[in-house]
Each structure stands twice: as C-alpha cells, then as structure tokens.
Design a protein around this motif. Structure first.
Motif, PDB file in Angstrom:
ATOM      1  N   LEU A   1       0.825  -1.206   0.000  1.00 47.71           N
ATOM      2  CA  LEU A   1       0.000   0.000   0.000  1.00 47.71           C
ATOM      3  C   LEU A   1       0.861   1.259   0.000  1.00 47.71           C
ATOM      4  N   ARG A   2       1.884   1.281   0.816  1.00 45.23           N
ATOM      5  CA  ARG A   2       2.753   2.464   0.886  1.00 45.23           C
ATOM      6  C   ARG A   2       3.465   2.704  -0.447  1.00 45.23           C
TER       7      ARG A   2
ATOM      8  N   ILE B   1     -11.035  -1.541   7.517  1.00 45.49           N
ATOM      9  CA  ILE B   1      -9.735  -2.037   7.987  1.00 45.49           C
ATOM     10  C   ILE B   1      -9.961  -2.744   9.325  1.00 45.49           C
ATOM     11  N   HIS B   2      -9.465  -3.966   9.478  1.00 41.58           N
ATOM     12  CA  HIS B   2      -9.685  -4.676  10.740  1.00 41.58           C
ATOM     13  C   HIS B   2      -8.382  -5.046  11.458  1.00 41.58           C
ATOM     14  N   ARG B   3      -7.248  -4.557  10.933  1.00 37.80           N
ATOM     15  CA  ARG B   3      -5.977  -4.776  11.606  1.00 37.80           C
ATOM     16  C   ARG B   3      -5.366  -3.437  12.003  1.00 37.80           C
ATOM     17  N   SER B   4      -4.879  -3.358  13.208  1.00 30.85           N
ATOM     18  CA  SER B   4      -4.329  -2.113  13.741  1.00 30.85           C
ATOM     19  C   SER B   4      -3.151  -1.615  12.909  1.00 30.85           C
ATOM     20  N   SER B   5      -2.301  -2.529  12.450  1.00 26.34           N
ATOM     21  CA  SER B   5      -1.107  -2.128  11.692  1.00 26.34           C
ATOM     22  C   SER B   5      -1.493  -1.483  10.365  1.00 26.34           C
ATOM     23  N   MET B   6      -2.517  -2.021   9.684  1.00 20.97           N
ATOM     24  CA  MET B   6      -2.963  -1.427   8.423  1.00 20.97           C
ATOM     25  C   MET B   6      -3.622  -0.067   8.667  1.00 20.97           C
ATOM     26  N   GLN B   7      -4.396   0.042   9.758  1.00 16.04           N
ATOM     27  CA  GLN B   7      -5.018   1.325  10.063  1.00 16.04           C
ATOM     28  C   GLN B   7      -3.963   2.387  10.339  1.00 16.04           C
TER      29      GLN B   7
ATOM     30  N   PHE C   1      -3.354   5.917   8.280  1.00 14.70           N
ATOM     31  CA  PHE C   1      -3.237   7.214   8.955  1.00 14.70           C
ATOM     32  C   PHE C   1      -1.944   7.910   8.542  1.00 14.70           C
ATOM     33  N   ASP C   2      -0.858   7.169   8.507  1.00 17.56           N
ATOM     34  CA  ASP C   2       0.448   7.732   8.155  1.00 17.56           C
ATOM     35  C   ASP C   2       0.428   8.298   6.729  1.00 17.56           C
ATOM     36  N   LEU C   3      -0.165   7.561   5.782  1.00 12.04           N
ATOM     37  CA  LEU C   3      -0.248   8.031   4.400  1.00 12.04           C
ATOM     38  C   LEU C   3      -1.116   9.276   4.278  1.00 12.04           C
ATOM     39  N   LEU C   4      -2.057   9.421   5.185  1.00 12.84           N
ATOM     40  CA  LEU C   4      -2.936  10.597   5.172  1.00 12.84           C
ATOM     41  C   LEU C   4      -2.334  11.780   5.925  1.00 12.84           C
ATOM     42  N   GLY C   5      -1.122  11.619   6.378  1.00 10.51           N
ATOM     43  CA  GLY C   5      -0.468  12.715   7.095  1.00 10.51           C
ATOM     44  C   GLY C   5      -0.895  12.835   8.540  1.00 10.51           C
ATOM     45  N   ILE C   6      -1.523  11.780   9.078  1.00  9.63           N
ATOM     46  CA  ILE C   6      -1.910  11.761  10.493  1.00  9.63           C
ATOM     47  C   ILE C   6      -0.803  11.040  11.247  1.00  9.63           C
ATOM     48  N   GLY C   7       0.004  11.814  11.937  1.00 13.36           N
ATOM     49  CA  GLY C   7       1.163  11.245  12.623  1.00 13.36           C
ATOM     50  C   GLY C   7       0.776  10.323  13.770  1.00 13.36           C
ATOM     51  N   LYS C   8       1.759   9.622  14.289  1.00 12.26           N
ATOM     52  CA  LYS C   8       1.506   8.638  15.345  1.00 12.26           C
ATOM     53  C   LYS C   8       0.870   9.271  16.568  1.00 12.26           C
ATOM     54  N   ASP C   9       1.376  10.439  16.996  1.00 12.08           N
ATOM     55  CA  ASP C   9       0.830  11.093  18.196  1.00 12.08           C
ATOM     56  C   ASP C   9      -0.598  11.564  17.951  1.00 12.08           C
ATOM     57  N   GLU C  10      -0.839  12.154  16.782  1.00 13.50           N
ATOM     58  CA  GLU C  10      -2.178  12.629  16.464  1.00 13.50           C
ATOM     59  C   GLU C  10      -3.161  11.452  16.344  1.00 13.50           C
ATOM     60  N   ALA C  11      -2.706  10.374  15.731  1.00 11.03           N
ATOM     61  CA  ALA C  11      -3.554   9.196  15.589  1.00 11.03           C
ATOM     62  C   ALA C  11      -3.920   8.630  16.960  1.00 11.03           C
ATOM     63  N   GLU C  12      -2.946   8.610  17.856  1.00 11.92           N
ATOM     64  CA  GLU C  12      -3.210   8.087  19.198  1.00 11.92           C
ATOM     65  C   GLU C  12      -4.184   8.994  19.941  1.00 11.92           C
ATOM     66  N   LEU C  13      -4.027  10.297  19.770  1.00 13.13           N
ATOM     67  CA  LEU C  13      -4.901  11.251  20.453  1.00 13.13           C
ATOM     68  C   LEU C  13      -6.340  11.140  19.957  1.00 13.13           C
ATOM     69  N   LYS C  14      -6.509  11.050  18.633  1.00 15.82           N
ATOM     70  CA  LYS C  14      -7.855  11.070  18.067  1.00 15.82           C
ATOM     71  C   LYS C  14      -8.487   9.693  17.935  1.00 15.82           C
ATOM     72  N   PHE C  15      -7.645   8.673  17.675  1.00 18.73           N
ATOM     73  CA  PHE C  15      -8.181   7.354  17.365  1.00 18.73           C
ATOM     74  C   PHE C  15      -7.559   6.242  18.194  1.00 18.73           C
ATOM     75  N   GLY C  16      -6.958   6.594  19.321  1.00 20.46           N
ATOM     76  CA  GLY C  16      -6.287   5.588  20.136  1.00 20.46           C
ATOM     77  C   GLY C  16      -7.212   4.452  20.537  1.00 20.46           C
ATOM     78  N   PHE C  17      -8.466   4.781  20.875  1.00 20.58           N
ATOM     79  CA  PHE C  17      -9.421   3.748  21.300  1.00 20.58           C
ATOM     80  C   PHE C  17      -9.705   2.764  20.166  1.00 20.58           C
ATOM     81  N   LEU C  18      -9.736   3.264  18.912  1.00 27.32           N
ATOM     82  CA  LEU C  18      -9.968   2.376  17.772  1.00 27.32           C
ATOM     83  C   LEU C  18      -8.760   1.480  17.525  1.00 27.32           C
TER      84      LEU C  18
END
Length: 594
Positions: free
Chosen positions: A465-466, A493-499, A503-520
């Motif tokens: 994908l990348r 998407i049903h795997r955390s690694s693919m999600q 997020f990374d390809l969409l420019g959503i960094g690891k910290d931002e992803a954790e803040l907004k979507f950590g529960f998912l």
C-alpha cells in the motif's frame, strides 16, 4: 373526539353517523345550503349543511356559513351517497350531511393559501401551515412508509437496532464537526457525529454481528438541494462479510422497499461498474444511466492537430481530450451553446469547443464549428466516425487534466440530457465499485481519503500500500440511482497495523492518531473480525420516491441554504451568562482591512 378519519369515509358507511375532525379546506355558502371540504391527514370529504326537518337545521346552517379557511372543526353527521361523484378524491362517492358543527379553533387570515404556489422562504417560516398541504402530507407519508419498510426488513432478518452516542469525540471525516462545549470540563468539547462510523465498527468487535440504526448525523458544510446540516441515514454494519455479501443483502432490501412504498420494481440484479469505467464513460462516479450518451476519448486522434488546446492536453501525461455527441444538438443556437459553456465553466471548464453536424453527407462543408479549421480532413473524419455523429447532432469537447475534463463534461452531459429530452422515464440503479483509496490534495500536498480513513485497501500488505498509494484501490462501493448516490459503504480495515499505515499516508502522525483514534487502534488489536457496512441517505431516497428534487420537501423542519430555521429563528445569540457557564466567550469579528 372523532369516530373516523375524513379521507377514509366511504360507501361502507352510508347511513351511519360519524364524527370527523379536521380543517376547512374549502367553505362555500350557496344561500341556504353550505358545503365544507373537511381535511385531515388521510384526505378530504365533502360536508353538507342543508335545511331538514321541521326546524330546518338552522343552527347547523348558521354555523356552516361562518366557517372560514383553515378553521379547526369537529363535525357530526350522516354519511350518504353523493348525487355527483368526484373522481378526483378517494371519498368522492359519498358526503356527510352535518347535524352538528363545532368550531374548535378559529383561524386568523393566513400568510399564504395552501393551494397557491408560495415561495419556499414563507413556506419554511410557517412550516406548520405548509405541512398541512395534501402534497406535503403525501411526501411525508412516503418518508414514513420508507422508514417503516426498512425497519421491518431488517428486524425480520435478525439485524439489531442499537443507538450510538450523539455527544462524542471530534474526528476528521471530511467535513467540519459541530462542537458542543462541555460545562463540566472547562475548555473541552464534544462533537456531534458526522456518522456512527467508529461506534458501529466497535460493535462488530464487540460481537453484535449485524447492526443497524436510523441515525441522526451532523455536518457543518455548505447546503444545497441535496444537503442539510443535520440529516438521517440508515446505518448498517456486518461482521464476517465480503463486499458482495453486503451488496446482495442491501440490494434485496432496496428492491423490497421500493416495491412496498411506491410499487416500483427495480432490476432483478443491479449492474456493477468500476469507478474507472464510470469516469471514462460518463465523467461521474454516480452516473445517471437514464441518459444514454457516453464519452469518446479522442486524444489519439487529435494529438497532432493544429488546435493547441487539444494537442497540449492530448500529449500531457495526465491529460484528457474527450468528445460527447449530443443527438439533435445541431439545433442549438449560439446563445444556447454559450449557456452550455457557462454551465461547464461552473465545474472547471476553461472553454468548450463544439461542432454542429448540419449535413453529414457533405463532409467538412456540412460542419459548423469554430475549431474545424484546425483539423485536417482525416482528423475531422476520424472524430465523426469515432463519435458516430449524424446529421443534426452536435459534438462537444473537453480538454484538461483527466479529472477536470471528466468533471465538467460529466456535468455537461447531465444538462444536455435534460435540455434535449434524453432522460429516460425509468429507475436505473447500479453499483459503483473499486474506488481509488486516496486523492492527492495539491494545496495541502498530501493524500486525502476518497471515502473515509477506515476503508480497507484492496491489498493486504502495508508495504504494498505504501509503495503504490497513488494508484491504490479501495474496497469501497456506492449504490447509485438515477444519478444520485443513495448509499455508500466499504469493507473496513480490521488490523491495527494497516489502520496505522493508512493514517500515516494521510499525514496523520503517530501522536495525532493516538490522540484522536487511540481507542480504535487499541480495539483493533483485540481480535477484531473482518467487517464492512453501508449507510443510506433516508432524505435522498425519500425525495426520489416522492418525485421532488429537494430533500427539504421530505424533511419536516429543514434548514435553508443559508443554514437557518426560519420558523424558530435558529441559530440565535446566547446570553453572556449562559455562555459563561460553558466557559465560552464570543470573539468580535475582526474588521476587514480596506
């Protein structure tokens, strides 16, 4: 208070006494005999007040003579056969001879008459009067029957109706969130949901397997005929499914509800078309198949011609030169062609080349076009043959980037179809599949999700994908009906690694992803099953069924295109004290620099 509804009085009740309640739709005093058309939500019945018996029924006639338009009445009387049948109404074979007329509430002079074509603004300001009108009652009942039919179908097949939160966490889903200040948490906010997307995915992880909800959703975006700030959708999610299993289930559902609600039989199997094919043939990811016109790509034919606009885009790596034959279009005047060009310009066209085939037997001499002089005879003949143009036709050309040319020529196709009377009177559903995973945003210089960031790609490997993000295809699908997207969904998407990779390809960094979507991301790590779903726009389907172009006609209390409720005056200012309770201050608008 009443024994029967007005619109349900029929011949079976002849000789019986009934009590009816409703509004005076029409009142006529003919001098000694009065007629009242009494209306409720089921329809209209004629009431007669006439002399009878030794006392002459004077009190009833006196009361009937004072009845005004839209007075609220209760009438008791005897049902009898009408002398002159009115075939235009369901109760037209009977009438009610009044023995008692009570005015429950006298109506003041109304701002508009139910039988006049009042402007939308005044109708929305006095929406309670607008909704009394039989045509509005009919449209609302169509919507009600639609929802009832959907619920019945899903309940009978084991789907579970589960409510999800209205006050939730702000997440980027393509439009602005409506924010709600949290009084007990200073400086923090809830958001109203743009969809129940994440909650329904969590429900699949929680083992509920088949979920649905008639959900209220909110998006702070510009309004138009088919958009509202708040809207209703049928939201669905399935665990352990493929795309085809979701599609087959909901296709069967849509066929059934159209049959039940408006007695329409849709195709036994909806055709399927990839996104790439839809754009190539129709310039739209929601093609209206009632219009037979299709595009012809002519870049190879004109890449060496003398018309620079054509050659530039025909030889561009991302260019497109497309032709559209308009049957009968040679009759267009220059003024009409200019209007078509202006329409295309609204969708990004920098210009609109054209030619009219006035006599196909005369070759170049039978062509009327400002660009024909730039095409040699062989090229001109090749274009005519490729487009199958005949005498009386017009050909319109679009040249730009592939997406831009597709967009404005797609919009032109729809207008030409309407203007030339080429829209088939039919219901033409289809599935559009295999959407691109991402679009490139030139301004932001990053990828954005074509649907939403939880849509699964067609590849299972994150590295794949990348490496191929620009051409990646998603597992998304839309149901389209007569040029309207009525439902959209995907396998998720049903795997955390693919999600995380998406997020990374969409420019959503690891910290931002954790803040907004950590529960998912966390939930996906605990055995999330493969799952997918779809959401249908209730407002849009109801509008199609009711035969109206505006979804405002099937929403009881809609907002205007200016995002206002004219009836209540919303939005409105909030007192300072109330704002202080929720820790909010309104900043004055900055003056514009002259």
């Amino acid at each position: 208070m009443r024994t029967h509804f007005c619109g349900l009085v029929d011949e079976r009740l002849i000789g019986q006494t009934v009590t009816l309640c409703g509004w005076a739709d029409v009142a006529r005093d003919l001098g000694g005999v009065c007629f009242i058309d009494l209306r409720d939500h089921e329809g209209i019945v004629q009431v007669v007040a006439e002399p009878s018996g030794a006392e002459g029924n004077a009190d009833v006639i006196a009361a009937a003579s004072k009845v005004g338009y839209e007075d609220c009445l209760r009438i008791t009387g005897t049902v009898r056969a009408r002398h002159s049948v009115n075939d235009r109404i369901a109760t037209g074979k009977v009438e009610v001879v009044a023995t008692k007329i009570e005015v429950m509430n006298k109506a003041e002079p109304l701002p508009f008459h139910a039988h006049e074509n009042a402007g939308e603004d005044i109708r929305l300001k006095y929406r309670y009067l607008d909704l009394r009108r039989p045509e509005m009652q009919k449209m609302m009942r169509t919507r009600i029957k639609l929802v009832q039919s959907l619920r019945r179908y899903l309940d009978e097949r084991g789907f579970q109706d589960i409510e999800t939160p209205i006050l939730t966490k702000a997440t980027p889903e393509g439009a602005r969130d409506f924010l709600v200040p949290a009084r007990m948490h200073e400086g923090e906010f809830y958001a109203l949901p743009q969809s129940p997307q994440l909650f329904k995915q969590i429900l699949m992880m929680a083992g509920f397997d088949r979920y649905y909800q008639i959900a209220r959703c909110f998006r702070d975006e510009a309004l138009r005929a088919d958009r509202q700030l708040e809207f209703t959708q049928l939201d669905m999610e399935f665990a352990w499914v493929t795309e085809r299993e979701v599609q087959d289930t909901v296709e069967d559902m849509i066929r059934l509800v159209f049959r039940e609600v408006i007695d329409v039989e849709l195709d036994a199997e909806f055709p399927r078309m990839t996104y790439a094919e839809a754009m190539r043939r129709y310039g739209s990811d929601k093609p209206d198949l009632r219009i037979a016109m299709e595009f012809t790509d002519v870049a190879e034919l004109v890449k060496d011609c003398e018309f620079k606009v054509f050659t530039d885009w025909a030889n561009h790596a991302d260019g497109r030169v497309v032709a559209l034959r308009a049957p009968g279009g040679a009759k267009f005047s220059r003024k009409q062609i200019d209007e078509l060009a202006a329409h295309a310009a609204k969708y990004g066209a920098k210009g609109l080349a054209w030619m009219k085939v006035e006599d196909a037997t005369k070759g170049r001499d039978g062509i009327n076009s400002p660009i024909a002089k730039f095409l040699d005879d062989a090229t001109l003949d090749a274009v005519l043959r490729a487009t199958h143009a005949n005498t009386g036709d017009a050909i319109f050309f679009g040249a730009a980037t592939y997406k831009s040319a597709s967009d404005f020529m797609g919009a032109l196709r729809l207008k030409l179809g309407r203007d030339l009377g080429l829209v088939e009177n039919a219901w033409r559903p289809l599935w559009v599949t295999d959407f691109p995973m991402f679009e490139w945003d030139e301004e932001a210089q990053r990828f954005v999700a074509l649907h939403h960031p939880f849509t699964a790609p067609s590849v299972d490997d994150e590295a794949d994908l990348r490496a191929n993000a620009a051409i990646a295809v998603s597992r998304g699908y839309d149901m389209v009906l007569n040029g309207n997207e009525i439902g959209g969904g995907s396998i998720r998407i049903h795997r955390s690694s693919m999600q995380s990779a998406v997020f990374d390809l969409l420019g959503i960094g690891k910290d931002e992803a954790e803040l907004k979507f950590g529960f998912l991301l966390e939930a996906l790590r605990y055995g999330a099953p493969p799952h997918g779903g779809i959401a249908f726009g209730i407002d849009r389907i109801a509008a199609l069924m009711a035969g109206t172009e505006s979804i405002r006609d099937v929403i009881p209390f809609p907002k205007t295109t200016g995002a206002q409720c004219l009836m209540t005056g919303a939005p409105s200012p909030i007192p300072e004290a109330q704002l202080a309770e929720v820790h909010v201050a309104v900043r004055p608008r900055e003056a514009k620099v002259q």
